[in-house]
Design a protein around this motif. Structure first.
Motif, PDB file in Angstrom:
ATOM      1  N   PHE B  35      38.729  24.337  47.423  1.00  0.00           N
ATOM      2  CA  PHE B  35      38.818  25.113  48.405  1.00  0.00           C
ATOM      3  C   PHE B  35      39.837  26.323  48.354  1.00  0.00           C
ATOM      4  O   PHE B  35      41.004  25.879  47.716  1.00  0.00           O
ATOM      5  CB  PHE B  35      38.893  24.410  49.978  1.00  0.00           C
ATOM      6  CG  PHE B  35      37.779  23.459  50.053  1.00  0.00           C
ATOM      7  CD1 PHE B  35      37.970  22.113  49.515  1.00  0.00           C
ATOM      8  CD2 PHE B  35      36.660  23.471  50.833  1.00  0.00           C
ATOM      9  CE1 PHE B  35      37.128  21.292  49.853  1.00  0.00           C
ATOM     10  CE2 PHE B  35      35.821  22.691  50.944  1.00  0.00           C
ATOM     11  CZ  PHE B  35      35.828  21.346  50.508  1.00  0.00           C
ATOM     12  N   TYR B  37      42.055  28.272  51.309  1.00  0.00           N
ATOM     13  CA  TYR B  37      42.188  28.610  52.837  1.00  0.00           C
ATOM     14  C   TYR B  37      43.094  29.644  53.008  1.00  0.00           C
ATOM     15  O   TYR B  37      43.981  29.853  52.243  1.00  0.00           O
ATOM     16  CB  TYR B  37      42.650  27.102  53.505  1.00  0.00           C
ATOM     17  CG  TYR B  37      41.579  26.084  53.905  1.00  0.00           C
ATOM     18  CD1 TYR B  37      41.026  25.380  52.937  1.00  0.00           C
ATOM     19  CD2 TYR B  37      41.191  26.061  55.096  1.00  0.00           C
ATOM     20  CE1 TYR B  37      40.373  24.321  53.334  1.00  0.00           C
ATOM     21  CE2 TYR B  37      40.279  25.122  55.609  1.00  0.00           C
ATOM     22  CZ  TYR B  37      39.881  24.171  54.647  1.00  0.00           C
ATOM     23  OH  TYR B  37      38.899  23.147  54.793  1.00  0.00           O
ATOM     24  N   GLN B  39      45.637  31.333  55.901  1.00  0.00           N
ATOM     25  CA  GLN B  39      46.507  30.997  57.045  1.00  0.00           C
ATOM     26  C   GLN B  39      47.188  32.322  57.453  1.00  0.00           C
ATOM     27  O   GLN B  39      48.267  32.611  56.917  1.00  0.00           O
ATOM     28  CB  GLN B  39      47.495  29.924  56.760  1.00  0.00           C
ATOM     29  CG  GLN B  39      48.298  29.350  58.098  1.00  0.00           C
ATOM     30  CD  GLN B  39      49.289  28.143  57.492  1.00  0.00           C
ATOM     31  OE1 GLN B  39      49.865  28.191  56.529  1.00  0.00           O
ATOM     32  NE2 GLN B  39      49.399  27.446  58.669  1.00  0.00           N
ATOM     33  N   MET B  45      44.662  27.869  60.047  1.00  0.00           N
ATOM     34  CA  MET B  45      43.741  28.064  58.559  1.00  0.00           C
ATOM     35  C   MET B  45      42.661  27.973  58.769  1.00  0.00           C
ATOM     36  O   MET B  45      42.027  27.107  59.571  1.00  0.00           O
ATOM     37  CB  MET B  45      44.432  26.516  57.817  1.00  0.00           C
ATOM     38  CG  MET B  45      44.447  26.700  56.360  1.00  0.00           C
ATOM     39  SD  MET B  45      45.532  25.859  55.490  1.00  0.00           S
ATOM     40  CE  MET B  45      46.246  24.809  56.586  1.00  0.00           C
ATOM     41  N   PHE B  91      46.140  29.110  50.507  1.00  0.00           N
ATOM     42  CA  PHE B  91      46.265  27.860  49.836  1.00  0.00           C
ATOM     43  C   PHE B  91      44.994  27.380  49.243  1.00  0.00           C
ATOM     44  O   PHE B  91      43.885  27.443  49.779  1.00  0.00           O
ATOM     45  CB  PHE B  91      46.611  26.991  51.178  1.00  0.00           C
ATOM     46  CG  PHE B  91      47.874  26.883  51.869  1.00  0.00           C
ATOM     47  CD1 PHE B  91      47.980  27.630  52.944  1.00  0.00           C
ATOM     48  CD2 PHE B  91      48.999  26.726  51.191  1.00  0.00           C
ATOM     49  CE1 PHE B  91      49.128  27.743  53.580  1.00  0.00           C
ATOM     50  CE2 PHE B  91      50.318  26.852  51.646  1.00  0.00           C
ATOM     51  CZ  PHE B  91      50.363  27.468  53.172  1.00  0.00           C
ATOM     52  N   PRO B  95      40.439  18.062  47.544  1.00  0.00           N
ATOM     53  CA  PRO B  95      40.304  16.805  48.293  1.00  0.00           C
ATOM     54  C   PRO B  95      40.397  15.522  47.304  1.00  0.00           C
ATOM     55  O   PRO B  95      39.619  15.363  46.551  1.00  0.00           O
ATOM     56  CB  PRO B  95      38.621  17.048  48.946  1.00  0.00           C
ATOM     57  CG  PRO B  95      38.243  18.250  48.408  1.00  0.00           C
ATOM     58  CD  PRO B  95      39.192  18.657  47.350  1.00  0.00           C
ATOM     59  N   TYR B 101      43.460  16.422  51.862  1.00  0.00           N
ATOM     60  CA  TYR B 101      43.531  17.561  50.996  1.00  0.00           C
ATOM     61  C   TYR B 101      44.736  17.218  50.227  1.00  0.00           C
ATOM     62  O   TYR B 101      45.613  16.965  50.752  1.00  0.00           O
ATOM     63  CB  TYR B 101      43.492  18.804  51.615  1.00  0.00           C
ATOM     64  CG  TYR B 101      42.041  19.158  52.181  1.00  0.00           C
ATOM     65  CD1 TYR B 101      42.120  20.302  53.044  1.00  0.00           C
ATOM     66  CD2 TYR B 101      41.099  18.779  51.647  1.00  0.00           C
ATOM     67  CE1 TYR B 101      40.829  20.837  53.302  1.00  0.00           C
ATOM     68  CE2 TYR B 101      39.793  19.159  52.129  1.00  0.00           C
ATOM     69  CZ  TYR B 101      39.631  20.277  53.071  1.00  0.00           C
ATOM     70  OH  TYR B 101      38.486  20.735  53.315  1.00  0.00           O
ATOM     71  N   PHE B 103      47.258  20.259  48.800  1.00  0.00           N
ATOM     72  CA  PHE B 103      47.453  21.604  48.826  1.00  0.00           C
ATOM     73  C   PHE B 103      48.458  21.991  47.861  1.00  0.00           C
ATOM     74  O   PHE B 103      49.369  21.465  47.413  1.00  0.00           O
ATOM     75  CB  PHE B 103      47.674  22.159  50.066  1.00  0.00           C
ATOM     76  CG  PHE B 103      47.008  22.144  51.392  1.00  0.00           C
ATOM     77  CD1 PHE B 103      46.665  20.695  52.095  1.00  0.00           C
ATOM     78  CD2 PHE B 103      46.174  23.136  51.505  1.00  0.00           C
ATOM     79  CE1 PHE B 103      45.887  20.763  53.205  1.00  0.00           C
ATOM     80  CE2 PHE B 103      45.178  23.114  52.832  1.00  0.00           C
ATOM     81  CZ  PHE B 103      45.148  22.025  53.438  1.00  0.00           C
ATOM     82  N   GLY B 104      48.339  23.328  47.275  1.00  0.00           N
ATOM     83  CA  GLY B 104      49.234  23.891  46.421  1.00  0.00           C
ATOM     84  C   GLY B 104      50.329  24.672  47.532  1.00  0.00           C
ATOM     85  O   GLY B 104      50.300  24.387  48.879  1.00  0.00           O
ATOM     86  N   THR B 105      51.523  25.032  46.892  1.00  0.00           N
ATOM     87  CA  THR B 105      52.387  25.627  47.851  1.00  0.00           C
ATOM     88  C   THR B 105      52.159  26.877  48.630  1.00  0.00           C
ATOM     89  O   THR B 105      52.738  27.572  49.446  1.00  0.00           O
ATOM     90  CB  THR B 105      53.690  25.827  46.932  1.00  0.00           C
ATOM     91  OG1 THR B 105      53.647  26.558  45.835  1.00  0.00           O
ATOM     92  CG2 THR B 105      54.408  24.404  46.507  1.00  0.00           C
TER      93      THR B 105
END
Lengths: 114, 113
Positions: B35, B37, B39, B45, B91, B95, B101, B103-105
């Motif tokens: 995914f 996302y 924000q 988000m 981001f 999953p 999830y 997430f990356g930074t």
């Protein structure tokens, strides 16, 4: 339905105090998640509920943290004896168990511990 | 361990131009979802686009598309005809298992008028 809501949006507290946050998921969603996001980082998983059952807790969730989801509806996240390192954005998300993992996020509660 | 890496802390794009945000991930799974996302500042988000790993076709949602390279474990997001409203943190998320999830930074996207 207006989506996932969180209350309060901002909380400033003194070190050592207890705080409680509330999350109201989308009404038909049976899964609820809490994440913590610090400045410059992506959200990190804290805990997950399916209905009222808490199925996983991250090791990030120390003994000072507790989460509940009575009756499988809203959830609360409590932090006892807050520390400055607890300052972060706390995000709540919800999803349907049958969905393809898509999670819907709330606006978050920003906690500042002074 | 499953990881997600976004190597671009910040990107800038001129309005109406195209920009690509990078994401790499590590997993031993063969069937999974990915995914992106968005924000926006002080806002929640929202999902931009999803990709199913078993589908060879890259996902597209209006001006947003992905370049999914399964063998390379790469999942980049292309934003075409960039608009001022695209300015946000983006981001990449993977999953893990059936729910949480990773997430990356994040990549902060600035859109220049």
């Amino acid at each position: 339905d207006t989506g996932v809501s969180q209350d309060p949006r901002h909380k400033i507290t003194k070190r050592g105090q207890n705080v409680t946050f509330r999350c109201d998921p989308i009404s038909e969603h049976n899964r609820l998640y809490w994440y913590r996001q610090t400045l410059g980082q992506g959200p990190e998983f804290l805990t997950y509920f399916q209905n009222e059952a808490q199925l996983e807790k991250s090791r990030l969730l120390s003994d000072r943290f507790s989460a509940e989801r009575p009756k499988g509806s809203f959830s609360t996240l409590e932090i006892q004896r807050t520390e400055q390192g607890d300052s972060a954005m706390y995000l709540c998300a919800s999803s349907l168990a049958a969905s393809i993992h898509e999670q819907y996020f709330g606006p978050g509660t920003r906690l500042t511990v002074t | 361990a499953q990881t997600v890496t976004q190597s671009q802390p910040e990107m800038s794009v001129q309005e109406a131009e195209t920009v690509t945000l990078s994401c790499t991930y590590d997993t031993s799974e063969s069937d999974y979802y990915l995914f992106w996302y968005k924000q926006p500042p002080s806002r929640q988000m929202i999902l931009v686009i999803r990709q199913e790993a078993y589908k060879q076709q890259n996902a597209t949602e209006n001006r947003f598309s992905v370049n999914f390279q399964k063998a390379a474990k790469s999942f980049s997001l292309k934003i075409s005809d960039s608009q001022l409203g695209d300015a946000a943190m983006y981001f990449c998320a993977y999953p893990s298992g059936t729910y949480k999830y990773i997430f990356g930074t994040g990549t902060r996207l600035k859109v220049l008028a």
